[in-house]
Design a protein around this motif. Structure first.
Motif: not given
Length: 330
Positions: A46, A153, A179-180, A183-184, A187-188, A191, A193, A222, A224
């Motif tokens: 990112t 992303g 969103t949660q 992110r699973t 991942p932060v 990718y 988001l 979570l 960006d």
């Protein structure tokens, strides 16, 4: 933590710093020893602000998928639009028609130019909360699509206005769960988001479910950044630097750039979104010279978020070059 994993994370952070202005830099020579998975993560890392984002939904004769990187010099993110509940459409669909080898070539060219390639979801077509789409299942489907087609992303362009206007909190809860779950799967740091809310959704005291300030309080860590749509919200809304940056109208209170930040959203996560031409939106258009002045004023006050535009080809290299002229020259 294994040393190899730690090394990969450090390298990802280093690459992110090097891509600060969207200019490509030579990677450290010791990256040659990384395996394909580590290289893929580094390629998707990112970027830090400022972000210069252009959406592409319109059919362009002679071009399948995204434009040549040379046509969007000055941008560092291109958003293929849109991925819908029923599947990919328009530029997102075009991307799927390319062969794997063709997609790899495009991604390599974009990477060399310092440009990330993402997909944008929903847009004005889908109303996922109102139609009862399951946020977790939808997130899993969309994340799998991002991975299948090797993108950097996803952008969440949620425009279910009826759900938001109802004030029940259903829209906010849907976005938080969606969103949660994204992110699973994405991942932060590995990718991108982003979300693309309309500016009034950050207004205070209007939304029964808390609006985007509620979304940010729950899952902002979570996300960006926000490609904030400062357009299509009224003929006089966000059309001057003062209205865009410091003092929004009483119709949409506390929704100018620095007012949103005062409500708790970091300035570095707030990207100013505008239409490329007056025909690209119902209202909210600014000339490139006026927008460039606003961007320069905001930067001088400590803002670093960047600029988003709807859409290519009306906005290409010449558009972003003009907008960045007084702040982050191309």
């Amino acid at each position: 933590m294994r040393l190899s994993v730690l090394f990969n994370l450090v390298c990802a952070a280093l690459l992110s710093v090097l891509s600060f202005t969207g200019t490509s830099h030579a990677a450290p020579s010791n990256l040659d020893g990384l395996d394909k998975q580590a290289r893929d993560i580094l390629a998707r890392a990112t970027p830090v602000a400022p972000h210069f984002v252009v959406y592409g939904d319109e059919y362009v004769s002679g071009t399948t998928g995204p434009p040549a990187a040379s046509k969007i010099t000055g941008f560092n993110v291109f958003a293929l639009s849109f991925l819908l509940l029923e599947g990919a459409w328009d530029k997102a669909e075009e991307w799927t028609t390319l062969t794997a080898a063709q997609r790899t070539t495009v991604k390599s060219q974009y990477s060399a130019a310092g440009i990330k390639l993402i997909v944008s979801a929903f847009g004005s077509t889908d109303v996922p909360t109102s139609t009862g789409a399951d946020p977790v299942a939808t997130a899993n489907t969309f994340a799998a699509w991002v991975k299948q087609y090797d993108l950097d992303g996803i952008d969440v362009d949620y425009e279910d206005f009826n759900a938001f206007d109802a004030g029940t909190g259903a829209a906010e809860s849907w976005l938080i769960s969606f969103t949660q779950q994204l992110r699973t799967q994405l991942p932060v740091g590995q990718y991108i988001l982003t979300h693309a809310p309309v500016a009034p959704w950050f207004s205070t005291g209007i939304w029964g479910g808390g609006g985007y300030l509620k979304v940010h309080s729950e899952v902002g860590s979570l996300i960006d950044w926000y490609n904030v749509q400062f357009y299509n919200q009224g003929t006089t809304e966000y059309t001057t630097c003062a209205g865009l940056l410091t003092t929004s109208s009483s119709t949409w209170p506390n929704s100018a750039l620095f007012q949103i930040s005062a409500s708790g959203v970091p300035l570095s996560k707030l990207v100013i979104g505008k239409p490329a031409t007056s025909s690209d939106a119902s209202n909210g258009y600014m000339s490139t010279s006026t927008l460039a002045s606003c961007v320069s004023q905001a930067k001088n006050k400590g803002w670093t978020g960047g600029v988003m535009v709807w859409e290519f080809p009306d906005a290409a290299s010449s558009w972003i070059t003009a907008v960045r002229a007084s702040s982050w020259p191309v």
